[in-house]
Design a protein around this motif. Sequence first.
Motif, PDB file in Angstrom:
ATOM      1  N   TYR A 139       0.843  -1.203   0.000  1.00  0.00           N
ATOM      2  CA  TYR A 139       0.000   0.000   0.000  1.00  0.00           C
ATOM      3  C   TYR A 139       0.865   1.234   0.000  1.00  0.00           C
ATOM      4  CZ  TYR A 139      -3.668  -3.218   1.528  1.00  0.00           C
ATOM      5  OH  TYR A 139      -4.547  -4.249   1.619  1.00  0.00           O
ATOM      6  N   ASN A 140       0.301   2.309  -0.551  1.00  0.00           N
ATOM      7  CA  ASN A 140       0.994   3.576  -0.487  1.00  0.00           C
ATOM      8  C   ASN A 140       0.618   4.262   0.825  1.00  0.00           C
ATOM      9  OD1 ASN A 140       2.291   5.943  -0.964  1.00  0.00           O
ATOM     10  ND2 ASN A 140       1.531   6.149  -3.077  1.00  0.00           N
ATOM     11  N   HIS A 141       1.616   4.436   1.692  1.00  0.00           N
ATOM     12  CA  HIS A 141       1.358   5.027   3.009  1.00  0.00           C
ATOM     13  C   HIS A 141       1.618   6.523   3.040  1.00  0.00           C
ATOM     14  CE1 HIS A 141       0.854   1.129   5.100  1.00  0.00           C
ATOM     15  NE2 HIS A 141       1.687   0.697   4.192  1.00  0.00           N
ATOM     16  N   ARG A 142       1.942   7.104   1.889  1.00  0.00           N
ATOM     17  CA  ARG A 142       2.219   8.554   1.880  1.00  0.00           C
ATOM     18  C   ARG A 142       0.951   9.295   2.321  1.00  0.00           C
ATOM     19  NH1 ARG A 142       5.050   6.226  -2.130  1.00  0.00           N
ATOM     20  NH2 ARG A 142       7.176   6.897  -2.565  1.00  0.00           N
TER      21      ARG A 142
ATOM     22  N   VAL B  59       1.223  -4.460   4.533  1.00  0.00           N
ATOM     23  CA  VAL B  59       1.172  -5.025   3.186  1.00  0.00           C
ATOM     24  C   VAL B  59       0.145  -6.154   3.237  1.00  0.00           C
ATOM     25  CG1 VAL B  59       3.565  -4.498   2.575  1.00  0.00           C
ATOM     26  CG2 VAL B  59       3.028  -6.685   3.647  1.00  0.00           C
ATOM     27  N   LEU B  60      -0.321  -6.590   2.064  1.00  0.00           N
ATOM     28  CA  LEU B  60      -1.270  -7.695   2.022  1.00  0.00           C
ATOM     29  C   LEU B  60      -0.574  -8.906   1.397  1.00  0.00           C
ATOM     30  CD1 LEU B  60      -4.310  -8.493   2.441  1.00  0.00           C
ATOM     31  CD2 LEU B  60      -4.587  -8.031   0.020  1.00  0.00           C
ATOM     32  N   PRO B  61      -0.096  -9.852   2.231  1.00  0.00           N
ATOM     33  CA  PRO B  61       0.579 -11.019   1.666  1.00  0.00           C
ATOM     34  C   PRO B  61      -0.402 -11.824   0.817  1.00  0.00           C
ATOM     35  CG  PRO B  61       0.933 -10.886   4.033  1.00  0.00           C
ATOM     36  CD  PRO B  61      -0.150  -9.914   3.689  1.00  0.00           C
ATOM     37  N   GLN B  62      -0.012 -12.163  -0.414  1.00  0.00           N
ATOM     38  CA  GLN B  62      -0.913 -12.899  -1.295  1.00  0.00           C
ATOM     39  C   GLN B  62      -0.537 -14.372  -1.390  1.00  0.00           C
ATOM     40  OE1 GLN B  62      -0.865 -10.282  -4.843  1.00  0.00           O
ATOM     41  NE2 GLN B  62      -3.063 -10.254  -4.494  1.00  0.00           N
ATOM     42  N   TYR B  63       0.748 -14.625  -1.666  1.00  0.00           N
ATOM     43  CA  TYR B  63       1.154 -16.035  -1.726  1.00  0.00           C
ATOM     44  C   TYR B  63       2.669 -16.149  -1.643  1.00  0.00           C
ATOM     45  CZ  TYR B  63       2.124 -15.000  -6.675  1.00  0.00           C
ATOM     46  OH  TYR B  63       2.578 -14.447  -7.837  1.00  0.00           O
ATOM     47  N   GLU B  64       3.112 -17.332  -1.242  1.00  0.00           N
ATOM     48  CA  GLU B  64       4.532 -17.654  -1.325  1.00  0.00           C
ATOM     49  C   GLU B  64       4.705 -18.469  -2.585  1.00  0.00           C
ATOM     50  OE1 GLU B  64       6.356 -19.349   2.174  1.00  0.00           O
ATOM     51  OE2 GLU B  64       4.991 -18.151   3.400  1.00  0.00           O
TER      52      GLU B  64
END
Lengths: 467, 310, 532
Positions: C290-293, C495-500
Amino acid sequence: MSLFEPTSADFEPLPRQEKTEQITRPSLSYWQDAWVRLKKNTRAIISLGIIILLALFTLIGPLLWSVNPALQNLNQVSQAPSWAKSAVIIAPYQDWDGIRLEGYTSPNQIASAVPAPTGFAMADTPTTQRVRLIWDQTPGADGYNVYRNNRAPRDFNDLGLPLGSTYGNELSYEDRLSLEPRAYYYSLVPTDGYDEYEVYSQLILTPVLAITPDEAVERGLVTDPSEVNIGDDITIEFHPFGTDYLGRDMLARLMEGARVSLFIGIVAPFLFVLVGIIYGGFAGYFGGQLDGLLMRFAEFVVALPFLLFMILFKIAFGIGPGESGIMPMLLALILLSWPSTARLVRGQVLQIREEGYIEAARLLGAKDHYLILRHIIPNTMGVILVTLTFAVPSAIFTEAFLSFIGMGVAPPTPSWGSMCNEGVKTMLSHPHELIFPAVFISITVLAFNLLGDGLTEALDSKMRSRD
Amino acid sequence: MLAYTLKRLIAGVITVWFIATATFIAMHQVPGDPLMNDKAVSAEIRANLEAKYGLDKPVTEQYFIFLGNMLTGDFGISFTQQNRKVNDIIRDHFPVSATLGLLAIFFAATGGVLWGALTAVYRNRLPDIIIMFLVILGISVPSFVFAALGQLFLVNLNSLAGQSIIPVAGWGTFSHMLMPSMVLGLGTMALLTRLMRSSMLEIVNEDYIKTARAKGLSPTRIFFRHQLRNAILPVITVLGPQIAAITTGGFVVELVFAIPGLGRYFVQAVQQLDYTVIMGTTVFYGAFLVLMVIIVDILYGFIDPRVRLS
Amino acid sequence: MRHITVFLTCLLCQFAHAEVEATSVDFHSQTLTIALTQEPPQLNSAKATDQVSGLVLGHLMQGLVRYDRRGNVIPGVAERWEMTETTATFWLRKDAKWSDGKPVTAHDFVFAWQRVADPKTASQYAFILSPIKNAAEINEGKLPVTELGVLALDDRTLQVTLARPTAYFVKLTVFNTFYPIRQDFFESRGDQYAADAKDLLYNGPFKMTEWTHSASLKMIKNEHYWDRENISLNAINVDYITADTRARLNLYTDGKIAFTRLDGETYKDALSQRFRIRRFTTGSTFYLEYNHRPGKPTANLNLRKAIQYIFDPDEMVNRVLATPGNLRGESLFPVWLNGVNDKFRREYPAPQAGYNVKEAKRYLELAVNEIGPIPPLVLLVSDSPTATKQGEYMQGVLLNKLGIELKIDVQTFKQRLAKMTSGEFDIVGAGWGPDFDDILTFGDLLASWNMNNRGRYNNPEYDRLVRLTMNSTDPKTRMDAMGKAQQILFDDAVVLPQYEQGVIYLLHPKIKGVARRVIGPDPDFTYAKIVP
């Protein structure tokens, strides 16, 4: 020798004759004549019919087949065309802890061989939502690999897809990997935690096609989850052309893709031909140094390597977030394609300018704009129409080519080219994803080519004199 | 003749300059930063890289430096393969693309003339219908579909034969080149067949053919000496632009058949924003095409005495 | 007509004479043929960054230490080593030699490492030297390269002075940036170093004898390699270079190559041909950043939480990626990372949101109350087919389940990087692969000072935990800190972990002893042998 002496009788009008000159055939204008000849050309007429059908498919189709082309159904990925299927309603997915051994310790030493695992079975009824497998501990093993095949394995090297591994203390595995209602051959192989022992046990099972009440609501099959009970049968939606890699309806996507492909295929040639007419007409009509200069520039543009610059321009114009990228492609096509029409039109204009009737019209006091609009443009129309018809297939191909190398329209916008590109990758396992868009491209290209042939023949004066 | 050639060559040089300028402008319009990479680097490193590629100078100065280098035939060092010169890349990979392209043109031209002549001879009879059906297929199916199908065909052929008769991909021997060049030439072959057919049919009605027939020449002689030779002329005219289309349009075939051609490099360079490689390949291809068109035009003057070069 | 017949006959001759080429594996000559996905872009070990170069270099060169098949550190050029809080000392083996027969000395390492640190080299991997004293300063141009904290005490003893206590320093030297380079050879080649087979000097198990750019390369057994007795393969031929998975599968089917990776499109074909399919987890994590700015809608915690609860990693792995081998994204830290005694993820299980529509909608409501209606969000993705497919999937999920519109922004590699750096995105699809075998290779990614933290996430507490892990050598302290960091990543939905990432591949059944590894050259054919 006597001179002719006119008398008053010589100035009497002649009696009106019954017949002077008979027009045996109806008088036809250039275009009427062309149309008559085109009608005789069966192939061209069929092509014209196909083009009209394609237009209907694109414009009216979405009204008749009102499936949302963007709606994904991850439970129906890459389905072949089929009739409506029936599914059973099941409860929503619940996490499963499986079977874990308490107080398990890895073997101290790696065993040289272990027996095939025993007790390999399903934990409950397998559905397309999940398949749960359990087995007994194999002495000496420190882990297990689970395989799945679509056919009966022949030997140890033919166990199929390696689904996953478990540690030595886990005696269960849950498979949720794109399950379909078909027979699966599961195999279980013990490992030493790293390498496999060459023994396996097997299990055959067929999951039932299942859907949860919530999914049924999402798919629009029912309006409220309470309308259905667990265990009921329900008919799920029907995809006449199958579905794509995200479970979207292919027919709806082909219709939406048609809009993109035909838009580029028809609008781009139309625009660059228009630019070409103006540019070429201007140069040809006024001639002289201006003509030389304008044509020299057109030659430069013609010399640009087409595909290289197509890619370069496409990327230079850039695609913003959420944009489909149709406009940059259109612009690039126009920028690179106009000179050929311009040259053609200029040649025609130069030729027509010298014709006697232009001279006559000029002597009668016709102004430039009248000459251009009344005489020159109508007389170049035939050639232009033919150019236009042949430009459509090449524009459609350019779009498809760019999509193939990943520089076409941006997803999720579909185009026939990008659908082909996706389809080519799975052409063996899911041929319908390639065949349908490819057939649409082929039919369109073919129809325009044959129509172009027909037009050429119908408009060609040389051919006319031959009849 | 000489004056004509010279005039064409001078125009060609100006055209190449135009291509170079257009490429330069288009490339600098592409958003993005060629020096950026997966891992962020320190400002010092960045400054060094900018100096290495001359990106620290104003754009107009870069343009003139580029033009100067182009005159000496030096396109600089690749951005992505930092120890290779663009000239080396072109020298290594263009011959591959050219061989592939020429072979494809050869297939297209021989096939086009042969099939076109056949269809004209058997007009509206079975061979004509079959060939024209195939031609229609060749024109209306995208090349990438053919490429994938062609490779699949080879795989099946080899597995049927139990050994590798024709390699399915790669480059090196003539048998490697066979399928890719046929796939690449297919579209052009279909186009030329159509052209040849209509040109043959037009010539049948010409007076000199009637004369020849009246003289009692054998049909074979008429066919080869008069009809075929005259019908080929329009085919040759379109060959120039077709060479252009084929040599630059080989990306797909090069990708599918794992051929180390220049086309693949170009697509990669655009994706990686490799300025020097983009400039080098475009200008080189542009110059090549301009030269090809000039050569075809001059050749045409030799073949067709009716065309006087002026 | 005669000419045509002659031509056709010639063609037929060509068919008949097409030589039957060597197959992908040959027992008698112990030769192996493979394909690469691309031309190795950089074989100068000081500058190489990519996997293909790493794979080739891994067979041609050897660093101080290396991994065995099961991931344990074993001696390479160094036969033993010693670590303290401030130094690392390596004793080099006597019989380690370059391919021209001269011994590999400690000076070759000093020279190579100085090249890496030198800002003139412009190595992207210069940062990996940062545990070495003065490395960062040299790379910023503040100190001369000679100040680098690495010293050849004699020809066979290498002493490294550390900038800070670094528990994982020995493991770090496995990486190709730490390979030796011999000064006299390097200088004799100038700009051409590593440009061709003859422009490289080898100290690994193989040496390259031919390199036809973008077409093929050939590696044969290095007769000067110290462990040559244990190398079975005589040659590794790379006969094809193509990124097209289908072309590679066709080559495998045709018996031309012995190894190829499969993807979602090709595995069904491999399955129907009854090939033995194998699986491997690459160790990379893929996630949405994500953009945290400030000012960006994604700077809002509740919006991020809403997306966290609506995302179903199970569906992602099983229905979207739909190839075996991928693991559900549960954490930024992949499962293979080591903790104190066991795997980190087993000692510190990652907190999970779980797919929960109700909770997601609750968070969305909170977010709307705070920042007003959610504007369309921009999802920046690369132009690879997998990335765009995942983007389309996310678009469908957010629109259908939360009513949030997602605009996909597909960009080529460099454009995407430029946009990531300047912050022109709300969400960006990203992936991270490990550079070295320590949790920090993932841990410091979201530290506020890390340039690769493209969303500019800034949390002093997170930074403190990373610093603690960097400066400590006590495993328990370090892993506790990272366990807390993992909790912050979840609570803050950073962050959104999607997959390894997992891959499936085909390997000729006659080849034994191939190692697949998360760190170092992969696949590693060094100790492979071909059985009859």
